[in-house]
Motif scaffolding. Sequence first.
Motif, PDB file in Angstrom:
ATOM      1  N   ALA A   7      -8.946   5.525   0.956  1.00 24.00           N
ATOM      2  CA  ALA A   7      -9.321   4.716  -0.074  1.00 24.00           C
ATOM      3  C   ALA A   7     -10.563   5.824  -0.647  1.00 24.00           C
ATOM      4  O   ALA A   7     -10.655   5.923  -1.844  1.00 24.00           O
ATOM      5  N   ARG A   8     -11.441   6.527   0.286  1.00 25.14           N
ATOM      6  CA  ARG A   8     -12.309   7.411  -0.389  1.00 25.14           C
ATOM      7  C   ARG A   8     -11.453   8.368  -1.043  1.00 25.14           C
ATOM      8  O   ARG A   8     -12.000   8.799  -2.112  1.00 25.14           O
ATOM      9  N   TRP A  24     -13.492   2.020  -7.108  1.00 26.32           N
ATOM     10  CA  TRP A  24     -12.896   1.863  -5.817  1.00 26.32           C
ATOM     11  C   TRP A  24     -13.793   2.923  -4.775  1.00 26.32           C
ATOM     12  O   TRP A  24     -13.799   2.497  -3.663  1.00 26.32           O
ATOM     13  N   ARG A  50       0.862   4.135  -2.759  1.00 23.55           N
ATOM     14  CA  ARG A  50       0.386   5.431  -2.616  1.00 23.55           C
ATOM     15  C   ARG A  50       1.790   6.429  -3.053  1.00 23.55           C
ATOM     16  O   ARG A  50       1.476   7.574  -3.398  1.00 23.55           O
ATOM     17  N   GLY A  62     -10.132   7.141  -4.315  1.00 27.85           N
ATOM     18  CA  GLY A  62     -11.346   6.826  -5.272  1.00 27.85           C
ATOM     19  C   GLY A  62     -11.982   8.284  -5.732  1.00 27.85           C
ATOM     20  O   GLY A  62     -12.500   7.998  -6.957  1.00 27.85           O
ATOM     21  N   ALA A  91      -6.053   3.657  -4.169  1.00 31.83           N
ATOM     22  CA  ALA A  91      -7.525   3.306  -3.460  1.00 31.83           C
ATOM     23  C   ALA A  91      -7.766   2.031  -3.012  1.00 31.83           C
ATOM     24  O   ALA A  91      -8.174   1.509  -1.981  1.00 31.83           O
ATOM     25  N   ALA A  92      -7.196   0.950  -3.954  1.00 32.89           N
ATOM     26  CA  ALA A  92      -7.549  -0.510  -3.704  1.00 32.89           C
ATOM     27  C   ALA A  92      -6.660  -0.720  -2.723  1.00 32.89           C
ATOM     28  O   ALA A  92      -7.268  -1.432  -1.895  1.00 32.89           O
ATOM     29  N   ALA A 148       0.769  -1.237  -0.087  1.00 32.70           N
ATOM     30  CA  ALA A 148      -0.100  -0.085  -0.024  1.00 32.70           C
ATOM     31  C   ALA A 148       0.933   1.256   0.063  1.00 32.70           C
ATOM     32  O   ALA A 148       0.492   2.163  -0.823  1.00 32.70           O
ATOM     33  N   ALA A 195      -5.496   0.932  -0.176  1.00 32.94           N
ATOM     34  CA  ALA A 195      -6.074   1.330   0.950  1.00 32.94           C
ATOM     35  C   ALA A 195      -7.167   0.518   1.517  1.00 32.94           C
ATOM     36  O   ALA A 195      -7.118   0.340   2.928  1.00 32.94           O
ATOM     37  N   VAL A 196      -8.012   0.249   0.630  1.00 29.38           N
ATOM     38  CA  VAL A 196      -9.050  -0.794   1.173  1.00 29.38           C
ATOM     39  C   VAL A 196      -8.649  -1.927   1.566  1.00 29.38           C
ATOM     40  O   VAL A 196      -8.929  -2.435   2.736  1.00 29.38           O
ATOM     41  N   ALA A 209     -15.179   1.503  -1.315  1.00 29.54           N
ATOM     42  CA  ALA A 209     -14.758   2.186   0.018  1.00 29.54           C
ATOM     43  C   ALA A 209     -16.285   2.589   0.719  1.00 29.54           C
ATOM     44  O   ALA A 209     -16.238   2.477   1.983  1.00 29.54           O
TER      45      ALA A 209
END
Length: 997
Positions: A759-760, A782, A720, A763, A747-748, A716, A750-751, A786
């Motif tokens: 993620a939000r 994504w 990022r 996303g 985003a993925a 992750a 982070a989920v 989220a």
Amino acid sequence: MSDPVISAREAEVLALLGEHLSNAEIAARLFISVRTVESHVSSLLRKLEAPDRRALSRRAAELAGAGRPRSAPALPAPLTAFVGRVRERAELAEAVRAHRQVTAVGPGGVGKTRLALAVAADLAGDFADGVWFADLVPVTDPGRVGAAVAAAVGVGEQPGHGIDEAVLAALADRRALLVLDNCEQVRDGVAPFLERLLAACPSLRVLVTSRARLMVPFERVFPVPPLSRDGGDASEAVALFMERAAAVGWPPGPAVSDGVVAVCERLGGMALAIELAAARWSTLGLDGLVTGLSDQLRILAGGPRADGRHRSVRAVLDWSHDLLEPPDQALLRRVSVFVAPFTAAAAAEVAGFAPLDPSAVADGLGRLAEQSLLAVTASETGTRYQALETIRQYGTERLASSGELADVRARHAGWCAATATALTGTGGADWRARFDAAAEDVRAALAWTADQPDRRADAHRLALSLAELAFTRNLLGEAQQRFEQAATLARSKNGATEAPAATAEAPDAATKASPATAEAPDAATETSGGPAGAPDAATKPSGAAAGAPDATTTGLGAAAEVVALRQAAAVAGCRSLDGDMFRLHRAAAEAARRAGDTAAAGRDLAAAATVAYRFSSSFTRLPPADEVAAILAEARKLSDDTPAARAAVALAETAVDADAFGAVQGDPDNSVHETVDRAAHAVDLARRAGDPVAESAALDALSGAQSWAGDPFAAASAARRRTGVLASAPNTPAATHERMDAFAMAAATAVGVGDLPAARQWGRRLADHPLLAEAGHHAMSWLLVADAFTGDAAEVISGGVRFLDAWEQSGGLRSRSLGPSAAAVAMIHGLRGDDASRAEWLAIVDQAGPEADHRLGYGAVFDTMVLLHHGDADAALDRVAPEPDQVWKWVCWVWLHWYVALRAEAAVLAGHPDARSRIAAARATVTGNPVASAQVDRAEALLNGDKARLPAIAAAFDAAACPYQSARTLLLAGGDHTLTAKTALTHLGLTPTPVRP
């Protein structure tokens, strides 16, 4: 019951929903953002208590049927009254009702367009989904017929599909009428497009106007005759003359009626000729008209190639031309090179040379407009002039006979080049309108210069400029086409174009699981950061070679060809045409060889190998593993010792190794850690080369290797880091492509580690990306996941509307990134207790993504959450029965933490004897994930009967921005917490249900 109170803007949105427009189309129509449209749709769903978008469309139709005004058909508004044609109007309307495709044929000037428009307006009420009009006059390339229809209908490109496919998907279930005007110059493009369109859209009718029939078996031909001249002064031709003459201020009186009848007879009833003659009535009178027409008809009498009607049109045009002063004659013929409406400034630049003074052009345009030789229209970019197609063709003939054709076309091409340059790199609210106003002329200039051997360099520059502008305008299909055209133009030898390189190497349309092994999992999942979910139709970039230079080279030759081909490859990546990326990088390598740059050839071969593994899920057919291995071996051989070359090869090697993990049986730890080291080395090499796009691609490979090494938090973090590396990268196709993928992977991942705020954030960045304005199914992917984990039902349902609309317009595209999104929406409906809607979305899941992913991965997670929410712990336990280490690497690591935490909770609630060991195993896996750790803590508290601990765990969920799990925890705590929990769930839009602790 009275209608709910909705705002004026909501009413507009509702009306357009009734026309079955997408959110992007509504946004364009109302000049608002797609996100604002989504907000209005969500509000309408709530106010009208509608379950989904389809229900809103039905409600809009009901309101329209109850007396609400319907939207007018999308037809040009005539500036003059329609006269006559009573019989033809009725017969053509009946033909359109009875036949799928009708072609109104007749010579130029007979009145085909006005008749078609009148009939279309008459029939608008028969077509629930509307009437559309597309004027093909500006279209010079038969391959762009679909693009012209898309612009008229309001359809944008869909990732993974060409613009023609997007039109077919958008109109597949529409009951509508499409009017295609002036098709004669692109008949070779219209006929095959209509054949595909009508086959795919069973409720669509098409009305075509053309000087010649399309010569296709499904065509119904309707000849448009001249206006009737029977009945003397009561004829249709005379009625038209009288109406148009009255419009210029001097209506003919009864004394001259016989003379008017004679004039109309001599004009053969041709509508255009009659209108032009009537425009002269106030200045010439009957005598002047008769004299002029008699002279011209005598001069033009006879000729084996033109019938009498055509001679009449040419006669009146010759006569109108000869009455002009020489400067206005020059202006009329020179502005005929413009294929789209043009400004006075543009006309001065192109036509303003001796004997015409540039300062006199504006006045001259006004005089031509007064003589009905030019039409004047207002637009967003100022007053514009346009010649009717018949007059434009006449002017072109005059231009050729004057010996000015080549010079004026060259001046027009120069103006187009300057206009394109001025548009490049600029912005502003009116940029799109300025581009649209100039685009067809730029395309026409490119077509002309490309056919002139001595202007190949000009054509090359125009192709590059148009490619860059088309990319900015989100016309990705054309952008790729123009970059490839620029490469072809660069690949010239003594003025002759060679055959395109490497075209034969494009893979054919079969399918294969992986170039390494038929059993290997999808490389887009396992090698590019693990998750299945980069929106693979618009996000997987071109790896190390994605850092191709901007297409600013203006010289011809192999070096310029390499630049254009790399840009074309990057755009193909944006379109998720990864087979094209593979082909184009190989073509670039061949061009580099011809240029003598073997190191560059090595980099492009390495890029091709990378594409074959990194983006294998988007290939229609993967190249064989031995072919890719040979390409990589050749890349090693040709590459030099520069950081850029070493980084490209290292990335390709990392992609190959990572793809091979899927075929490894037993313990692959040593191989995995070696690949982690190799990927980290590739990152370092790319950084030293100063190439942020290549560095991001290497970080993607590093993220994938780290996920396989069992370190999701490092994966992750690497994902990022890509967003930061790309922050300062220019908005080239390659950088844009890589940036979208970086947002998706950030985003993925982070989920996957339970960082729902991040993620939000990422996303939303993906959802708001302008390149995905027409691809809501990819844009929302994504963010929907989220939001679903947080339990925000309103956001998920609203986003689901955008997702479903775009997915349906894509023709039901299947990819690994779309299944989780649809499953997330299904889960929210399940948590709301709406079983019917959940079933509908689960059916979409089955169509949108691979079955194995849903069965073992995200489907198990989301289904288990619904089952536990409704207290069915035994069914939940069955849904997550497979051991985690037996499934996660074959699906996607993003779901692993959620899977093991839910598996532990289901074991506790179902009373499974291994519940405590499952908790221990889950804790070892999810440590560091705030949401999954809190879920395991909750399972342990329930197993120990320690309900007093649950409020603190609920607070941990709140801190992790997961209000749904917080409310569920309080509901499990029971007692005084029950009311608080139910209130929280209701606020989220979910249905509180009894739970069995």
